[in-house]
Design a protein around this motif. Structure first.
Motif, mmCIF file in Angstrom:
data_model
loop_
_atom_site.group_PDB
_atom_site.id
_atom_site.type_symbol
_atom_site.label_atom_id
_atom_site.label_comp_id
_atom_site.label_asym_id
_atom_site.label_seq_id
_atom_site.Cartn_x
_atom_site.Cartn_y
_atom_site.Cartn_z
ATOM 1 N N MET A 49 23.189 33.059 36.729
ATOM 2 C CA MET A 49 23.192 33.420 38.142
ATOM 3 C C MET A 49 21.977 34.265 38.525
ATOM 4 O O MET A 49 21.441 34.133 39.602
ATOM 5 C CB MET A 49 24.462 34.202 38.484
ATOM 6 N N CYS A 50 21.563 35.177 37.627
ATOM 7 C CA CYS A 50 20.533 36.139 38.042
ATOM 8 C C CYS A 50 19.167 35.865 37.432
ATOM 9 O O CYS A 50 18.156 36.225 38.025
ATOM 10 C CB CYS A 50 20.975 37.557 37.717
ATOM 11 N N GLY A 51 19.120 35.291 36.256
ATOM 12 C CA GLY A 51 17.836 35.006 35.597
ATOM 13 C C GLY A 51 17.067 36.237 35.161
ATOM 14 O O GLY A 51 15.962 36.115 34.630
ATOM 15 N N ILE A 52 17.630 37.435 35.370
ATOM 16 C CA ILE A 52 16.871 38.659 35.042
ATOM 17 C C ILE A 52 17.622 39.555 34.057
ATOM 18 O O ILE A 52 17.327 40.743 33.940
ATOM 19 C CB ILE A 52 16.513 39.457 36.312
ATOM 20 N N GLY A 53 18.641 38.994 33.389
ATOM 21 C CA GLY A 53 19.279 39.768 32.330
ATOM 22 C C GLY A 53 20.344 40.738 32.778
ATOM 23 O O GLY A 53 20.662 41.684 32.049
ATOM 24 N N HIS A 54 20.952 40.530 33.961
ATOM 25 C CA HIS A 54 21.997 41.459 34.404
ATOM 26 C C HIS A 54 23.385 40.836 34.410
ATOM 27 O O HIS A 54 24.372 41.545 34.265
ATOM 28 C CB HIS A 54 21.720 41.949 35.831
ATOM 29 N N CYS A 55 23.510 39.511 34.657
ATOM 30 C CA CYS A 55 24.832 38.935 34.898
ATOM 31 C C CYS A 55 25.466 38.494 33.578
ATOM 32 O O CYS A 55 25.000 38.848 32.495
ATOM 33 C CB CYS A 55 24.732 37.773 35.890
ATOM 34 N N THR A 56 26.551 37.736 33.654
ATOM 35 C CA THR A 56 27.194 37.268 32.425
ATOM 36 C C THR A 56 27.256 35.741 32.404
ATOM 37 O O THR A 56 28.099 35.166 31.734
ATOM 38 C CB THR A 56 28.619 37.844 32.307
ATOM 39 N N GLY A 57 26.340 35.108 33.126
ATOM 40 C CA GLY A 57 26.393 33.651 33.233
ATOM 41 C C GLY A 57 25.664 32.909 32.133
ATOM 42 O O GLY A 57 25.689 31.677 32.114
ATOM 43 N N CYS A 58 25.003 33.618 31.224
ATOM 44 C CA CYS A 58 24.205 32.890 30.228
ATOM 45 C C CYS A 58 24.477 33.384 28.811
ATOM 46 O O CYS A 58 23.617 33.248 27.949
ATOM 47 C CB CYS A 58 22.720 32.988 30.557
ATOM 48 N N LEU A 59 25.673 33.946 28.574
ATOM 49 C CA LEU A 59 25.944 34.524 27.249
ATOM 50 C C LEU A 59 26.131 33.429 26.203
ATOM 51 O O LEU A 59 26.830 32.438 26.443
ATOM 52 C CB LEU A 59 27.201 35.386 27.299
ATOM 53 N N VAL A 60 25.521 33.634 25.055
ATOM 54 C CA VAL A 60 25.678 32.704 23.926
ATOM 55 C C VAL A 60 25.861 33.531 22.653
ATOM 56 O O VAL A 60 25.696 34.756 22.659
ATOM 57 C CB VAL A 60 24.442 31.779 23.765
ATOM 58 N N ARG A 61 26.236 32.837 21.594
ATOM 59 C CA ARG A 61 26.390 33.501 20.297
ATOM 60 C C ARG A 61 25.182 33.124 19.441
ATOM 61 O O ARG A 61 24.836 31.937 19.332
ATOM 62 C CB ARG A 61 27.690 33.006 19.649
ATOM 63 N N ARG A 252 31.072 29.712 41.223
ATOM 64 C CA ARG A 252 30.790 28.343 40.798
ATOM 65 C C ARG A 252 29.371 28.225 40.235
ATOM 66 O O ARG A 252 28.437 28.811 40.789
ATOM 67 C CB ARG A 252 30.897 27.389 42.001
ATOM 68 N N PRO A 253 29.180 27.434 39.163
ATOM 69 C CA PRO A 253 27.819 27.155 38.722
ATOM 70 C C PRO A 253 26.999 26.604 39.893
ATOM 71 O O PRO A 253 27.461 25.714 40.615
ATOM 72 C CB PRO A 253 28.026 26.111 37.620
ATOM 73 N N GLY A 254 25.825 27.137 40.067
ATOM 74 C CA GLY A 254 24.994 26.751 41.213
ATOM 75 C C GLY A 254 24.879 27.891 42.206
ATOM 76 O O GLY A 254 23.929 27.930 42.989
ATOM 77 N N VAL A 255 25.849 28.833 42.182
ATOM 78 C CA VAL A 255 25.702 30.022 43.030
ATOM 79 C C VAL A 255 24.792 30.976 42.263
ATOM 80 O O VAL A 255 25.082 31.332 41.118
ATOM 81 C CB VAL A 255 27.065 30.701 43.304
ATOM 82 N N MET A 256 23.676 31.323 42.868
ATOM 83 C CA MET A 256 22.731 32.211 42.173
ATOM 84 C C MET A 256 22.063 33.134 43.174
ATOM 85 O O MET A 256 22.068 32.873 44.380
ATOM 86 C CB MET A 256 21.685 31.395 41.412
ATOM 87 N N THR A 257 21.518 34.205 42.662
ATOM 88 C CA THR A 257 20.789 35.113 43.540
ATOM 89 C C THR A 257 19.357 34.595 43.707
ATOM 90 O O THR A 257 18.902 33.719 42.960
ATOM 91 C CB THR A 257 20.738 36.520 42.922
#
Ligand code: FES
Length: 555
Positions: A49-61, A252-257
Motif C-alpha cells: 500500500m505505501c511502498g515506503i516501509g510503513h504498512c503491512t501489505g508486503c510482509l514476507v518470511r 482491498r489490494p489496489g488501494v494505495m497511498t
C-alpha cells in the motif's frame, strides 16, 4: 546452463534474480501488483500500500524470519523468501472463511470465555489461526547479529531526505561529521557524514545519561545488524507520508497511498495499475495527475477542486467528482470499481478502475518524537500532531531538534529548515526569517466529510486498523461502551498496536473519536509510544546488556 545475472533467491519455490539495489518487491512488480499478505484475523488479501516501509501489505518470511518488508529487503544469493499467514497459498487461503464467519468482527476481549475450562484451548487455536506468520526459526534468530558495535557521535541525524541531508551538509561544512541514518536503501551520500542506509531507530531510555551522550538509540540495519548509538544531540528529520482513508473495503489490494503509487511506479518503470481513481484535491493529488495522468480514471475530491487542478484534469481528459464521498471499493482480490456519492444531493455513481490512490493529506511521521518525550501540539489545518518547536527547530527536549516536514514546514522549506536547525545547533543565527509552518487554526476538511460519510448506511468491511484487522464498528463499540480517549480505545480494541505503530490508523481514528466523543481531536489524546516505534527484532533488544565487541566512533 547460463545463470541469469544478479543475486539468485527463491520466492515461494521459484528462482528469481535481483539486480544490485533491487528489493524483493522490485523483482515481483513487473508481473503486476502482488497480493503478498493475508490479514491477521480475517485472512483478507492484502497488497503493498505505501511502498515506503510503513504498512503491512508486503510482509514476507525470509530464511525463517517472519514479517520482513518486501519493499525494503534486498535479497542475498540463496535467500529463501516465502509468503506467510496463508494456507495452502496466498492466492487461495482456506482461513479466509473467517471473513464471512465474523461479519461484525471478532470480540477477543469478551468472546471465547465460556466455558471457562476451554479458554486455554481457544487461545491455543486462535494463536495458531491468527497473527502474523509463525515465530522465527532458531537459525534465523541466531543469524541476527546482536548490537555488534557502539557508535558515539556528536550529532545524530535521523532521516536522509531533503531536510536531513541539508542538516548533514551544513554540519560538515562547519567541521562537524554527523551520523546520518535512513530507512531507505538508495541514498546519495553526503561527503563527510557517516551514512547508515536501511536503518531504523528507536530511542532507549538511557540507563545513566551523561552530558557527553544523553541520547541512546538502538538502530537496526537490514538484514541483520544492530547498532547502538550514543549521541550528544539529535536532529529528527523523518518527513511525512500520505494518510489512509476510511471507506468500504478500504484494505482491498489496489488501494494505495500516493507514496505507494510513486514508489512502485519508479521501481517498476510503470504504475502498478491500469487506471486509478485519485482521491484528493491538493498539491499531492496534482502531483499524481501530472505524473500518472494517463492512468487516472477520475479525480474524486472531498470538497471543491482548485481551478489549476480542474485545468490539468480537463487537459488530460480526466473526469472530476468534486464534493464527493468515496463510499466503497468493489472487487475481491483486487479493486474493480469504486462507489461515489455526491455530498448533499446524495447522487451515486460508480467508476471502473483497478486502483485507488489516496492523495488527500500528508501527516508527519511523529512516533519517534512522541517516544523521546517531545511536547506535541495538535495542528488543526492538516489535522495532526506536530512537535512544539522554536523558530530554529529546537523541541521541548533539550538537545533534540526537528527539521523538514515532520516539524510542520511545507515542502519547499524542508531543506532551508534543516540548514537553519544545523546552524542553530552550532550556535550560529540564520539571517532568513523562519519558514512558515502548517496552520494550527481552522478546521480540517475531513471532519465534516467523515460526519457525513459515517452517518450513511455502509457496505463492505470498513477497516479502521489494517495491521491488526480492527473494524470500524469495533472502534465505534469502544465509545458506545462509554470509553473515552484514543489510549483507552487502543487498549480496548488493539488499534494502533500493529507493525505500523498507528501511522495509518491513528490519523483517522483521532477524527472519528473526536466526532463520537463531541470534543476536539487534541482532547482525544494520543497513544503512548514505547520502543520500538519501528519493528526491531527482539534479539537486538535482548542483547543490549551484552558487552559489545566493537566500539567505533562516527565523529
Ligand atoms: S509496501 Fe512495503 S511496507 Fe508498505
Amino acid at each position: 546452463m547460463v545463470e541469469p545475472p544478479g543475486r539468485q533467491f527463491s520466492f515461494d519455490g521459484r528462482t528469481r534474480s535481483a539486480q544490485p539495489g533491487e528489493t524483493v518487491l522490485d523483482t515481483l512488480l513487473p508481473e503486476g501488483l502482488p497480493n503478498l499478505q493475508r490479514s491477521p484475523h480475517y485472512h483478507r488479501p492484502r497488497a503493498p500500500m505505501c511502498g515506503i516501509g510503513h504498512c503491512t501489505g508486503c510482509l514476507v518470511r525470509v530464511n525463517g524470519r517472519p514479517n520482513v518488508r518486501a519493499c525494503r529487503y534486498e535479497p542475498s544469493s540463496g535467500d529463501r523468501v516465502t509468503t506467510e499467514n496463508a494456507w495452502p497459498s496466498r492466492r487461495f487461503d482456506v482461513l479466509a472463511i473467517f471473513d464471512g464467519l465474523f461479519p461484525s468482527g471478532i470480540d477477543t476481549l469478551h468472546g471465547f470465555r465460556r466455558p471457562a475450562f476451554a479458554t486455554p484451548l481457544y487461545h491455543r487455536v486462535i494463536r495458531r489461526l491468527t497473527g502474523y506468520g509463525a515465530p522465527p526459526s532458531p537459525t534465523s534468530a541466531n543469524s541476527l547479529s546482536f548490537p555488534p558495535e557502539i557508535r558515539t557521535t556528536d550529532v545524530l541525524v535521523i532521516g536522509a531526505g531533503r531536510a536531513g541531508r541539508a542538516v548533514a551538509s551544513e554540519l560538515v561544512a562547519n567541521g562537524v561529521a554527523p551520523l546520518l541514518l535512513d530507512r531507505a536503501s538508495r541514498i546519495e551520500p553526503v561527503p563527510g557524514a557517516t551514512l547508515l542506509p536501511r536503518t531504523t531507530v528507536s530511542f532507549l531510555p538511557p540507563p545513566q545519561p551523561t552530558k557527553e551522550a544523553p541520547f541512546e538509540v538502538l538502530a537496526f540495519t537490514e538484514p541483520s545488524r544492530g547498532v547502538r548509538v550514543w549521541a550528544r544531540r539529535v536532529v529528527v528529520a523523518v518527513g511525512s507520508y500520505d494518510a489512509s482513508l476510511l471507506f468500504g473495503s478500504n484494505d482491498r489490494p489496489g488501494v494505495m497511498t500516493a507514496d505507494g503509487a510513486f514508489a512502485l511506479t519508479s521501481t517498476a518503470g510503470k504504475p502498478p495499475f491500469h487506471t486509478a481513481v485519485v482521491f484528493g484535491a491538493g498539491e499531492r493529488a496534482r502531483g499524481v495527475v501530472d505524473r500518472l495522468g494517463d492512468h487516472v480514471a477520475a479525480l474524486v475530491a472531498p470538497g471543491a477542486v482548485p481551478p489549476d487542478l480542474v485545468r490539468a484534469c480537463s487537459e488530460a481528459g480526466i473526469p472530476i467528482y468534486p464534493r464527493s464521498l468515496l463510499v466503497a471499493a468493489n472487487g475481491r482480490s483486487r479493486v474493480r470499481s469504486v462507489e461515489l456519492r455526491t455530498r448533499g444531493s446524495g447522487a451515486t455513481s460508480r467508476v471502473e478502475c483497478d486502483a485507488v490512490v489516496l492523495a488527500h493529506r500528508r501527516v508527519p511521521n511523529v512516533p519517534v518524537l512522541f517516544q523521546v518525550g517531545a511536547r506535541m501540539q495538535w495542528r488543526s489545518g492538516p489535522g495532526a500532531y506536530y512537535p512544539e518547536i522554536d523558530a530554529d527547530g529546537q523541541t521541548s527536549v533539550a538537545g533534540v531538534w526537528a527539521a523538514g516536514s515532520v516539524s510542520g514546514v511545507t515542502r519547499p522549506a524542508s531543506a532551508p529548515s534543516g540548514t537553519r536547525a544545523a546552524r542553530a545547533l552550532m550556535g550560529t543565527a540564520s539571517p532568513e526569517p523562519p519558514p512558515e509552518r502548517v496552520p494550527s487554526e481552522g478546521g480540517n476538511e475531513l471532519e465534516g466529510y467523515y460526519r457525513e460519510l459515517l452517518a450513511r448506511p455502509r457496505t463492505g468491511r470498513w477497516v479502521a486498523c489494517a495491521c491488526e484487522d480492527i473494524l470500524l464498528q469495533e472502534l465505534e463499540a469502544v465509545t458506545a461502551r462509554g470509553y473515552r480517549g484514543v489510549e483507552v480505545a487502543k487498549r480496548y480494541s488493539g488499534l494502533g498496536t500493529g507493525l505500523c505503530q498507528g501511522r495509518y490508523c491513528l490519523p483517522d481514528a483521532l477524527l472519528l473519536l473526536a466526532l463520537r466523543e463531541g470534543r476536539p481531536p487534541s482532547e482525544v489524546g494520543f497513544i503512548t509510544q514505547r520502543p520500538p516505534v519501528v519493528p526491531t527484532p527482539l534479539a537486538a533488544f535482548a542483547a543490549l546488556d551484552r558487552p559489545s565487541p566493537v566500539r567505533e566512533d562516527a565523529a
